[in-house]
Design a protein around this motif. Sequence first.
Motif, PDB file in Angstrom:
ATOM      1  N   LYS A  86       1.039  -1.325   0.111  1.00 42.95           N
ATOM      2  CA  LYS A  86      -0.015  -0.066  -0.087  1.00 42.95           C
ATOM      3  C   LYS A  86       0.799   1.312  -0.020  1.00 42.95           C
ATOM      4  N   LEU A  87       0.358   2.389  -0.656  1.00 44.01           N
ATOM      5  CA  LEU A  87       0.957   3.633  -0.775  1.00 44.01           C
ATOM      6  C   LEU A  87       0.383   4.527   0.472  1.00 44.01           C
ATOM      7  N   TYR A 299      -2.820  -1.216 -11.522  1.00 41.82           N
ATOM      8  CA  TYR A 299      -3.325  -0.038 -10.945  1.00 41.82           C
ATOM      9  C   TYR A 299      -4.720  -0.439 -11.092  1.00 41.82           C
ATOM     10  N   ALA A 300      -5.116  -1.704 -10.973  1.00 45.48           N
ATOM     11  CA  ALA A 300      -6.643  -2.015 -10.671  1.00 45.48           C
ATOM     12  C   ALA A 300      -6.784  -1.985  -9.208  1.00 45.48           C
ATOM     13  N   VAL A 301      -7.920  -1.577  -8.950  1.00 44.14           N
ATOM     14  CA  VAL A 301      -8.212  -1.476  -7.396  1.00 44.14           C
ATOM     15  C   VAL A 301      -8.392  -2.834  -6.897  1.00 44.14           C
ATOM     16  N   THR A 302      -8.871  -4.022  -7.388  1.00 45.55           N
ATOM     17  CA  THR A 302      -8.783  -5.195  -6.708  1.00 45.55           C
ATOM     18  C   THR A 302      -7.461  -5.873  -6.875  1.00 45.55           C
ATOM     19  N   TYR A 305      -0.273  -3.575  -6.765  1.00 47.68           N
ATOM     20  CA  TYR A 305       1.260  -3.922  -7.022  1.00 47.68           C
ATOM     21  C   TYR A 305       1.837  -5.342  -6.792  1.00 47.68           C
TER      22      TYR A 305
ATOM     23  N   THR B  80       1.871   7.562  -8.428  1.00 44.75           N
ATOM     24  CA  THR B  80       2.041   6.577  -7.623  1.00 44.75           C
ATOM     25  C   THR B  80       3.763   6.693  -6.837  1.00 44.75           C
ATOM     26  N   ASP B  98      -8.993   3.905  -9.687  1.00 46.35           N
ATOM     27  CA  ASP B  98      -8.581   2.685  -8.950  1.00 46.35           C
ATOM     28  C   ASP B  98      -7.258   2.952  -8.292  1.00 46.35           C
ATOM     29  N   PRO B  99      -6.300   3.193  -8.598  1.00 43.95           N
ATOM     30  CA  PRO B  99      -5.026   3.527  -7.632  1.00 43.95           C
ATOM     31  C   PRO B  99      -5.383   4.265  -6.357  1.00 43.95           C
ATOM     32  N   LEU B 101      -8.193   4.501  -4.865  1.00 41.53           N
ATOM     33  CA  LEU B 101      -9.009   3.685  -4.078  1.00 41.53           C
ATOM     34  C   LEU B 101      -8.335   2.724  -3.284  1.00 41.53           C
ATOM     35  N   ALA B 102      -7.381   2.204  -3.780  1.00 44.02           N
ATOM     36  CA  ALA B 102      -6.353   1.137  -3.439  1.00 44.02           C
ATOM     37  C   ALA B 102      -5.537   1.845  -2.330  1.00 44.02           C
ATOM     38  N   ASN B 103      -5.262   2.930  -2.462  1.00 44.73           N
ATOM     39  CA  ASN B 103      -3.945   3.501  -1.640  1.00 44.73           C
ATOM     40  C   ASN B 103      -4.660   4.602  -0.951  1.00 44.73           C
ATOM     41  N   PRO B 104      -4.511   4.934   0.450  1.00 44.62           N
ATOM     42  CA  PRO B 104      -5.148   6.341   0.930  1.00 44.62           C
ATOM     43  C   PRO B 104      -4.299   7.233   0.492  1.00 44.62           C
ATOM     44  N   ASP B 459     -16.688  -5.104  -5.407  1.00 43.93           N
ATOM     45  CA  ASP B 459     -15.503  -5.496  -5.025  1.00 43.93           C
ATOM     46  C   ASP B 459     -14.405  -4.421  -4.783  1.00 43.93           C
ATOM     47  N   ALA B 460     -14.738  -3.290  -5.652  1.00 47.83           N
ATOM     48  CA  ALA B 460     -13.670  -2.211  -5.640  1.00 47.83           C
ATOM     49  C   ALA B 460     -14.302  -1.541  -4.400  1.00 47.83           C
ATOM     50  N   VAL B 463     -12.593  -2.810  -1.323  1.00 52.46           N
ATOM     51  CA  VAL B 463     -10.996  -2.467  -1.129  1.00 52.46           C
ATOM     52  C   VAL B 463     -10.995  -0.791  -0.427  1.00 52.46           C
ATOM     53  N   VAL B 467      -9.411   0.476   2.859  1.00 54.09           N
ATOM     54  CA  VAL B 467      -8.279   1.580   2.962  1.00 54.09           C
ATOM     55  C   VAL B 467      -8.583   2.817   3.577  1.00 54.09           C
TER      56      VAL B 467
END
Lengths: 368, 470
Positions: A86-87, A299-302, A305, B80, B98-99, B101-104, B459-460, B463, B467
């Motif tokens: 995670k970033l 870069y896909a949310v689910t 990296y 990123t 998407d990136p 949402l996956a990272n705060p 699913d998104a 995540v 996060v």
Amino acid sequence: MGNWLYEKVLPLLEYVPYVLLGCVCAALIAALIYALVRRSQKKPVQRFIRDTLWGYFFIFPWLVGICIFFLSGVADSLLYSFYNLKLDNGLQLIPLTGEDAMGNTVYTPLANYISVFNKELNYPVTLANFAVSLILQLPVIIAFSLIIALMLNGKIRGRGFFRTVFFLPVIIATGPVMNQLTAQGVSSVPMVSQNVITSVLAGMPEFISTPISDLFSQLILILWNSGIQILIFLAGLQKVPTAMYEAAKIDGASGWETFWKITLPTLRSMILLNSIYTVVTLATGSTNPIIDLIYNATYAVTKGYSYAAAMTWMYTVIVAILLLITFLIIREKKEKKSKDIWRRDVESAKRGMQSKKVRKLLERGKAA
Amino acid sequence: MKKLVSLLLVLAMALSLCGFAAADNALPELNTTDEITITFLTWDDFELTQALADKFHELHPNITVEIIQTTTGDCTATLTNLAADNNLPDVFFWLDLDPLLANPMCLDIAPYLEADEEAQTKLYSSLRRVGYVDGRRSYFMPGEFLPAVIYLDKAVFDKLNKELPPQDWTWEDMLDLIENMTDPAQGIWAYNFYMGPVTLGPVALTDNVLGEFGWDGENYHFDTGWVEMVEKQSEYARLGYQAIQGSDAYLAVVPDDMWPGESGHVAIQMDAYWTMNNIYTQPAALERGLQMVPYNAPLGEGTDEAGQFGWIDMVSISATTEHPREAYEVAKFLTWGKEGWMERANLYGTLTNEAGDKIYRLPGSLPMIEDDEVVAALSPLFPDLGYWNDWSDYLANIQNPVTFGGRTIPGFNTFIADFYHGSDYNGYVGIEAAINAGAIDPYDYTDKLNEAGRQYYTDAMKVFYSVYGE
């Protein structure tokens, strides 16, 4: 197992490139000291040390560079593939966990690799397509670069200019340039109608017709990828002793026979080298759909990296297998590595290249 | 006495509530008078952005805006990488939701937006809540708006003795034109597209739409509208209404294989706003006789709140910024805020390149707010094309801009890459490829697409909640 892996093993991965670099440095320093001491004692320095020390000295900057900038990235990507990255105020590596049958939390370091198998339904199909297109493209590139190298090795006017022209795409045709050229439709031969090719291939299964169609639609780009291979073949051609060709000529061998009996066998190791280089180039090229797939997963949310890193390592293993297969097919036979190979090759080449006329005369002489 | 105390308490409570409400509706003053620097990542024109940053500094002398330049291609990787280095810019443009949402990486800006009267009243209604990922918290806001534009070549219409439609045309009018403008004898194709009916149609035909494929905030609407458009797009190519670059038929008429949109052989070019500045107002195009008239993407007949597709780049504020209030002000000024747009109008009219030529032949992008003063400031900057000069009508017909799913819908890109374009449909990879080949009936797949789209969204969001918290 997971706990032990996360606590003891994986953190060490980050140090591997630096340990390697340390080993290389230590070996070089030790060899240098050894050589200096022996020399000060006026004793002969071992030939291995004497010959190789300078070589290693010259490639030392490259070794440092590859350890710091390349291997460290490689080690990092392997490390990330066992975590959830995670970033969050910089890089955060979160160990992968799941639940066992009893509902207890357990470490699952291979979860990303298992997810790739379960989720990426396109991945095996794309890999198979890549393997088929590789089988089609590899001979085209090797044959084309060999033909061009043979032409450029001849005594023609403006040889230096032509050599530059054929190498130029290697320098200018980087990823963005290639993408622009593809977008502007200069990747195929204009006189070859893609519609005709598609209609000819219509009856074939898609996994065969698509790569063949792609081959024609990207013919120019594929040929543009041949600059390095041409250079390697040129280097190989210039190492073939002219005496061999002269001897063959005296024996009446034609250019065609000379090519098959002298040039091609001599270039066998170069063909292997070029094949490996080509496989690596095609596997990592910016137009490769697998690279796209991995990039999108990054870069896909689910996915992210770590998931993409796992995909990359699986792909690396597959490319390594393809390289091994290429090596096994094209490698030189073991007996040819004997010390008298050169002499035997010359003799056999001479025998093989005696023209029919000469052979008949010899046979008549023997009979008489 | 008790009554008096009760009355006083009630009064005090009422007053405090009024005060609370008043505080809620006003954007707080800027927090600091210290010298600070706000970093701003963008791919927009450097001269313009720098000039806007300088103007902001002029208005707020203690705040310097440092521009970090990137390109659209490198944007996600740059962003990123900066985040990985714990060096995220205070304000940043981005292309892919998407990136984030996956990272705060983003700050919740809902408190600022809700306290900002301009945001609540002037932003296009379809853009006001665009960044509310979970309905409560907002992690981005619109940064730049470049609408989809349907260009009608007046010269081609004249050649075919056809009248140009009115600016408030409908989606059905457009399809009717596409189906009746092809004339092989004169080497004229009805249309060509950058973003075609499949992308624009479901937005134009669905009421209360918020995103691609009829997205309403929770569900996609792969329904009759999508089926008709995907079938029509395929049919138009098959019937020869669409100019297909590189095809034998096209090469017979345009031997140099020029891009159909500037060949002079296409009646309708479904394209983007920037093409007017980059191509259609350039001397080369005008000398070739192109007379491109811009139209907004039309809405379907009988729809009240359908949308117009456009390229809307989003902007976020870093979760790690030390000056969130100031960062919001910078973001607003350099993107959608009225004050910034008044300055922007001035810059669009005056900025020149090194050769002294004007950089913009018309405003480089369009405002995201509905404001008469801004429109009045921009209007003189639109050029009289000679053959057409009805820009006010064009601007008046912009409504409900809606953008790509990848910028507003969680999990959209994965859904499209893996399921819509990536799954197997009766032996074909991708549903549009299967429909084009006649291998499937799209009606059979609408439910599956709606369900799969919903699943990717769910699913998104899982995540996202893991996060950013519930």
